[in-house]
Design an enzyme around this catalytic site. Structure first.
Site, PDB file in Angstrom:
ATOM      1  CB  SER A  11      34.544  71.558  47.517  1.00  0.00           C
ATOM      2  OG  SER A  11      34.596  72.307  46.321  1.00  0.00           O
ATOM      3  CB  SER A  14      60.879  42.049  36.925  1.00  0.00           C
ATOM      4  OG  SER A  14      61.891  41.185  37.433  1.00  0.00           O
ATOM      5  CD  GLU A  49      32.957  60.274  46.451  1.00  0.00           C
ATOM      6  OE1 GLU A  49      31.860  60.845  46.558  1.00  0.00           O
ATOM      7  OE2 GLU A  49      34.029  60.866  46.185  1.00  0.00           O
ATOM      8  CG  ASN A  51      33.246  66.224  48.796  1.00  0.00           C
ATOM      9  OD1 ASN A  51      32.055  66.529  48.804  1.00  0.00           O
ATOM     10  ND2 ASN A  51      34.171  66.971  48.231  1.00  0.00           N
ATOM     11  CE1 TYR A  91      58.484  32.552  34.615  1.00  0.00           C
ATOM     12  CE2 TYR A  91      59.938  32.968  32.751  1.00  0.00           C
ATOM     13  CZ  TYR A  91      59.232  33.431  33.847  1.00  0.00           C
ATOM     14  OH  TYR A  91      59.262  34.760  34.173  1.00  0.00           O
ATOM     15  CE  LYS A 147      57.985  37.943  39.750  1.00  0.00           C
ATOM     16  NZ  LYS A 147      57.559  37.333  38.470  1.00  0.00           N
ATOM     17  CE  LYS A 158      29.931  68.680  47.982  1.00  0.00           C
ATOM     18  NZ  LYS A 158      30.606  68.520  46.672  1.00  0.00           N
ATOM     19  CG  ASN A 203      62.173  29.313  34.798  1.00  0.00           C
ATOM     20  OD1 ASN A 203      62.581  30.459  34.634  1.00  0.00           O
ATOM     21  ND2 ASN A 203      62.003  28.466  33.792  1.00  0.00           N
ATOM     22  CG  HIS A 255      13.580  46.754  43.914  1.00  0.00           C
ATOM     23  ND1 HIS A 255      14.033  46.112  42.792  1.00  0.00           N
ATOM     24  CD2 HIS A 255      12.796  45.845  44.573  1.00  0.00           C
ATOM     25  CE1 HIS A 255      13.536  44.881  42.741  1.00  0.00           C
ATOM     26  NE2 HIS A 255      12.790  44.697  43.835  1.00  0.00           N
ATOM     27  CD  GLN A 309      59.626  40.349  34.078  1.00  0.00           C
ATOM     28  OE1 GLN A 309      60.636  39.661  34.079  1.00  0.00           O
ATOM     29  NE2 GLN A 309      59.573  41.526  33.457  1.00  0.00           N
TER      30      GLN A 309
END
Length: 470
Positions: free
Chosen positions: A277, A23, A290, A285, A317, A325, A283, A110, A156, A322
């Site tokens: 673009s 890890s 987004e 954007n 454990y 994380k 463009k 642990n 709406h 693991q």
């Protein structure tokens, strides 16, 4: 490389197993917490007479030099040593000899990793809280600049009633207030000290867990050793907070995308917070909005993954844990980046006041106010609703808006209409009249600004307190 746990084994671990089991590529960010926790643990062992005082001095000095090496970029992390704990311990023992081998007395990886994660989360809670506060301040500042900027309110995605841009932004401000409250709740789960739980059943050594908790500024200590090493509620609580926060930011992102479109034209993002673009020269954007909207699904995924990972695990454990994380670290990074970039993007955007006000004067969002006008003249609301509905249908058929219909035409629908109806139809009057608590009236905006300043000051006090406890 010899494993620190290898005494029981007669074969070297397969290289693929080493790579799959390790890890270190993501938990190395816990180095500061791991070293700080180890120093506290060593000092407690010395106070309790479990290891010699001279060994404690060597351990502390050795860990401090390793910390300096890591921060200077002079530390090589080894995959064969699996994780941050064993990388640091192996280097420590290499440097100071047998004293380093005493450090792991009365603890397990642990409870060690659980300690690291609790400490790391506390630090990140404060940093995220500061970024959240910064974003709230940005929203409030823009709202204050546009306390009289009229715009259509939507239900709406259809124009509903006139509001102010300030009122719209204050809705998000209030969402973030709740997010801050949730973040405070996450702190409670993070502020519990697990070290001393060992692998499952504590230790036979006469340790003082409360001394370690005091050294590391923890408010409480886990009362059950099995719970201490298996608990991941605090991570799930953080991911839940992060998911709700990102949902709020995603909703605002959607509105930013709409408002910045040619069809709406309500705002223009600063060039520093937009992209172009590669093919279409015209463009501009809203990529940041987004991306935040897209990354929201990513954070949701981390919450779902953690819930699914934990749902079938027996105590205590299991290596499955693991997996807590990577998703957590990614959610932390995503939330921090999103908050930071949004504060600047909101602060620098241009608000097209005239376009907003034109929109609210060329629609039927004042229809409810016309119905309220008839109610004040004595007509029951349901009947007033029907009358105004017919007025709207008539105006649409005539290609007009409500202020463009003559009084004579109105009187064909109800004798209660009088010359003052035109005043009731003006968008600014529609907004000003909505003085109920929490409404969009200009007078209510002023109250909410004052309330916002108070809330932000209170949040700063909370953050200052938490910062002193990490």
């Amino acid at each position: 490389m010899a494993k620190l746990w290898g005494g029981r084994f007669s074969k070297n671990t397969n290289e693929l197993v080493d790579a799959f089991n390790a890890s270190i590529e993501f938990d190395k960010r816990l180095y500061h917490e791991d070293i700080r926790g180890s120093i506290a643990h060593a000092q407690m062992l010395g106070k309790c007479g479990i290891i010699p005082a001279e060994d404690v001095e060597k351990i502390v000095a050795g860990l401090e030099t390793i910390l300096a090496d890591i921060e200077a970029g002079n530390f090589s992390f080894e995959v064969a040593l699996e994780d941050i704990h064993m990388n640091i311990e192996a280097r420590l023992t290499e440097r100071i000899g047998v004293a380093g081998a005493r450090l792991h007395t009365a603890r397990s990886r642990n409870d060690q990793v659980a300690l690291d994660m609790h400490m790391y989360m506390k630090r990140e809670i404060v940093e995220i809280g500061e970024l959240l506060l910064q974003f709230e301040k940005a929203l409030l500042a823009v709202a204050q600049k546009h306390d009289r900027t009229l715009m259509p309110g939507y239900t709406h995605l259809q124009r509903a009633q006139p509001i102010t841009f300030a009122h719209h932004l204050l809705a998000y401000f209030n969402m973030l207030q709740r997010d801050f409250r949730r973040l405070q709740g996450v702190w409670s789960g993070a502020d519990m000290m697990p070290l001393g739980a060992g692998a499952i059943a504590g230790t036979t050594f006469p340790i003082d867990r409360f001394d370690v908790a005091e050294q590391l500024n923890f408010g409480s200590v886990y009362a059950n050793s099995m719970d201490a090493v298996s608990d991941r509620d605090y991570i799930i609580e953080f991911l839940s907070f992060a998911s709700v926060l990102m949902m709020h930011m995603s909703r605002l992102s959607e509105e930013i995308c709409l408002w910045s479109s040619t069809e709406f034209g309500f705002i223009e993002l600063d060039d520093a917070f937009a992209t172009g673009s590669s093919m279409m020269p015209q463009k501009k954007n809203p990529d940041i909005a987004e991306l935040v909207r897209g990354k929201t699904g990513r954070v949701y995924g981390h919450l779902q993954a953690m819930l699914v990972t934990a749902k079938g695990l027996p105590l205590t454990y299991n290596k499955d844990l693991q997996e807590d994380k990577e998703g957590f670290f990614d959610a932390v990074d995503t939330v921090k980046f999103s908050l930071a970039v949004y504060s600047d993007m909101i602060s620098t955007m241009t608000v097209n006041v005239e376009k907003m006000e034109q929109a609210v004067s060329k629609d039927f969002s004042n229809a409810t106010d016309l119905a309220d006008y008839l109610v004040r003249k004595g007509l029951p609301f349901r009947q007033a609703h029907e009358v105004v509905g017919k007025c709207v249908a008539y105006a649409i058929h005539q290609g007009k808006f409500l202020p463009e219909i003559s009084l004579e035409e109105y009187k064909t629908f109800s004798a209660l209409f009088e010359e003052d109806l035109l005043e009731a139809l003006q968008p600014e009057n529609c907004v000003a009249a909505r003085t109920s608590y929490g409404g969009p009236a200009f007078s209510e905006n002023a109250k909410q600004f004052s309330r916002g300043d108070v809330l932000l000051a209170e949040q700063q006090v909370v953050l200052d307190d938490l910062k002193a406890r990490i």
